[in-house]
Design a protein around this motif. Sequence first.
Motif, short mmCIF file in Angstrom:
data_model
loop_
_atom_site.label_atom_id
_atom_site.label_comp_id
_atom_site.label_asym_id
_atom_site.label_seq_id
_atom_site.Cartn_x
_atom_site.Cartn_y
_atom_site.Cartn_z
N GLU A 61 0.45 -1.24 -0.49
CA GLU A 61 -0.07 0.34 -0.13
C GLU A 61 0.70 1.04 0.29
N CYS A 62 2.51 1.52 0.21
CA CYS A 62 2.76 1.95 0.80
C CYS A 62 3.90 2.40 -0.52
N MET A 63 4.01 1.65 -0.27
CA MET A 63 5.04 1.66 -1.50
C MET A 63 4.74 1.43 -2.64
N LEU A 107 -1.55 7.10 5.98
CA LEU A 107 -1.85 7.65 4.97
C LEU A 107 -3.53 8.08 4.84
N GLY A 108 -4.55 8.11 6.29
CA GLY A 108 -5.29 7.65 6.57
C GLY A 108 -6.56 7.67 6.06
N ILE A 109 -5.75 5.42 6.14
CA ILE A 109 -7.42 4.35 6.24
C ILE A 109 -7.39 4.21 7.94
N LYS A 222 5.32 17.14 0.48
CA LYS A 222 4.39 16.78 2.07
C LYS A 222 4.01 16.43 1.86
N ALA A 223 3.32 16.16 1.37
CA ALA A 223 2.50 14.45 1.05
C ALA A 223 3.37 13.35 0.81
N TYR A 224 4.59 13.65 0.60
CA TYR A 224 5.90 12.58 0.20
C TYR A 224 6.00 12.43 1.70
N LYS A 225 6.42 13.65 2.38
CA LYS A 225 5.94 13.09 3.86
C LYS A 225 5.77 11.85 4.66
N GLN A 226 4.63 12.39 4.48
CA GLN A 226 3.61 11.18 4.44
C GLN A 226 3.93 9.99 4.20
N ALA A 227 3.93 10.04 2.77
CA ALA A 227 4.23 8.32 2.51
C ALA A 227 5.33 7.62 2.77
N LYS A 228 6.55 8.66 2.99
CA LYS A 228 8.00 7.94 3.93
C LYS A 228 7.61 7.82 4.96
N ALA A 229 6.22 8.63 5.70
CA ALA A 229 6.62 7.99 7.04
C ALA A 229 5.74 6.85 7.18
N ALA A 230 4.56 7.06 5.68
CA ALA A 230 4.04 5.18 6.15
C ALA A 230 5.12 3.66 6.16
N MET A 231 6.00 4.40 5.59
CA MET A 231 7.04 3.42 4.87
C MET A 231 8.02 2.72 5.84
#
Length: 270
Positions: A61-63, A107-109, A222-231
């Motif tokens: 999901e995050c990759m 990610l918000g789910i 900004k959202a990239y940081k969120q994706a990175k945090a999810a990873m």
Amino acid sequence: MTLYMALIIILSYLALIKCIFFRHRRTLVKSLKRALNAPPSRETNGENIRALVVTAHPDDECMFFAPTIIRLVELNATVHLLCLSEGNYYNQGAQRKQELLNSCAVLGIPASRIIIVNHKKLPDDPKAEWSVSLVSSEILKHIRAHSINMVLTFDGSGVSSHANHIAIYNAVRHLASTGEVPNDCTLLSLVTVGLLRKYISFLDVPLSWFLPSCVCCIIGSKAYKQAKAAMLCHRTQLLWFRYLYITFSRYMFVNTFQTIAQGPKNLKIY
Ligand SMILES: *[C@@H]1O[C@H](CO)[C@@H](O)[C@H](O)[C@H]1NC(C)=O
Ligand SMILES: [Zn+2]
């Protein structure tokens, strides 16, 4: 002189990416509605989108899908995740399940919209052949249970060619051909790009934007940081090459989708 030229070219390319990014923010809802065959409207949110992201392993999901999930959540679409295995290849199933919940929270789910399947016949194993009928019936069950109108999953190359990813695509294509999918449900497959484009990070944005696709989701810093945090929630997976992936993978910044064509619908006979 040539250095000067090179600088101009680089700056123009970056400016182009910036322009695409702003244009994309205005057109994303429109392209999603077009994908859904919904009549064009003035609404700018995705409240009537009920999406189901179907993955094979915790961390897919995050990759691979982070830009899409982040954008859909931002538009107030309802996003569900169906993960077809616990990622038990190294016997870390329980831990990986928790990591998946944490990553999705970033990610918000919400946990209530996550289904993790733990089935003997669907092991996390590239050598295991997942049954088309089993996978497609799992997916169909969730489409019906949540009145899903948009399914997002891998394409026939599965981004990384992992057999479990490809098995999901085959199952969705099977559903598409049998006409069992509800009429209002669109099926989208995540486009696999070649190796060269895969690791040029956000520099792939113009190519993704201009090459034909049905839906294109792009995220900014900004959202990239969120994706990175999810990873980073997937702690069992954080080997050195995972950090390279976070930095260089285009899938951390942009996703493109194609529609999976659906066959004739079951005719209702009265
Ligand atoms: C999503 O919902 C929140 C809360 O209801 C609202 O503040 C926000 O503007 C909505 N976003 C969009 C894109 O409609
Ligand atoms: Zn995977």
